[in-house]
Design an enzyme around this catalytic site. Sequence first.
Site: not given
Ligand code: PSU
Length: 301
Positions: A23, A157
Site C-alpha cells: 500500500e 493497530k
Molecule cells: N498501517 C501502518 N500505517 C498506516 C496504515 C496502516 O503501519 O498508515 C494506514 C493503512 O493504509 C490503513 C489505514 O488502511 O491506515 C486505515 O485508516 P482508517 O483508519 O482511516 O481507515
Amino acid sequence: MKIDIKKEVLEALEEGSAVVALESTIISHGMPYPENYEMAKKVEDLIRKEGAVPATIAIINGVIKVGLEEDELLHLARSEGVLKVSKRDFGYCISQGLTGATTVSGTMIIADMVGIEVFATGGIGGVHREANTTFDISRDLEELANLNVAVVCAGAKSILDLGLTLEYLETKGVEVIGYKTDKLPAFFTSSSEFDVTYRLDSSKEIAKVIDSKWRVTYGGIVVANPIPEEYSLDPKLISKTIEKAIEEAKEQNIKGKETTPYLLAKIKELTGNKSLEANLALVYNNATLAAKIAVELAKMK
Ligand code: PSU
Ligand code: MN
C-alpha cells in the site's frame, strides 16, 4: 478503467509467479519523510530477496499504478498534496487527475482487479475505540470481507478496539491466522489478550489455507505476524501513550480519515521515535513473510 501495470509485475502475473502488493498510505500518511522513502524501497528489496515481485499501488496524476518507479515513491513520500484514498475516494481522485496514496482498502481493490493475492502492510484499520458513538470503523474491514486478498500485517493497530475488530471480522467471515502465535499481535507489541482464529507455523500451511478457502468461498484473510520481540514496545508504556494521543485527538477535534495519521504521528512524538522504529521493523517482517506466502501459493498453481 486504465491501469498502468509495471512490466515486471505484469510478466509475473501472466506466468503465475509470486507477486506481493504494497500500500502507499503507509508511505504518504503513516510515516514521516525521509524514513518513509527508505521504508518504501527496503520493503521492495526484501520481497525480491524472497523471490517475489513487489507491486506498490497508488494513483499518480489520476492513473492507477501497480508497481512504481523510484521517483514516484519519492513523490508519495514527500506527500505534498497526496490524497488518502480508500474506496470512496477513487472517483474523485481519478476524475480530477490527482495523486493518491491507497489505504489497505484501496490497495485491496486494485490488487483484486489485477489478480494479486497477497498483500503486505503494517497494521490493518479496524473498529476504533468508542466506535459506538463515533461510528468510526475502517473501510479496510469491508474489503477484507469481500475481496480475495490475503493481508499480512502485525495485527490491528492498538489505537483500535481489538476485541470489537475481531468480532467484526468474525461476522464478515474473515479468519485471523496467527503466524507462530496464539495471541493477536497488537502492532507495536507482539501480543495481546485476544486469541487469533487459528495458529499456523509455516508459510506453506498459510498458503494452503488461502487456496482452500478460495475453492469454497470468497473473501480476505488476515495473516497476523507479531513484531519481532526485540522491537516490541512495552505494553504499559504504549497503552498510556495511545490513551494520551486519543485524548489530544479529541481536543483537536480530529475526525474521519485524519484520525489514523494523526494518532500515528502523535504516538511517534510521544515515544521519541520509538514507535517509528517499531513500525519500520514490523513492516519489514511482514514484507518477508508475505513474499514467502506468495511464493508458496505460486508453487501450488
Ligand atoms: N498501517 C501502518 N500505517 C498506516 C496504515 C496502516 O503501519 O498508515 C494506514 C493503512 O493504509 C490503513 C489505514 O488502511 O491506515 C486505515 O485508516 P482508517 O483508519 O482511516 O481507515
Ligand atoms: Mn475511519
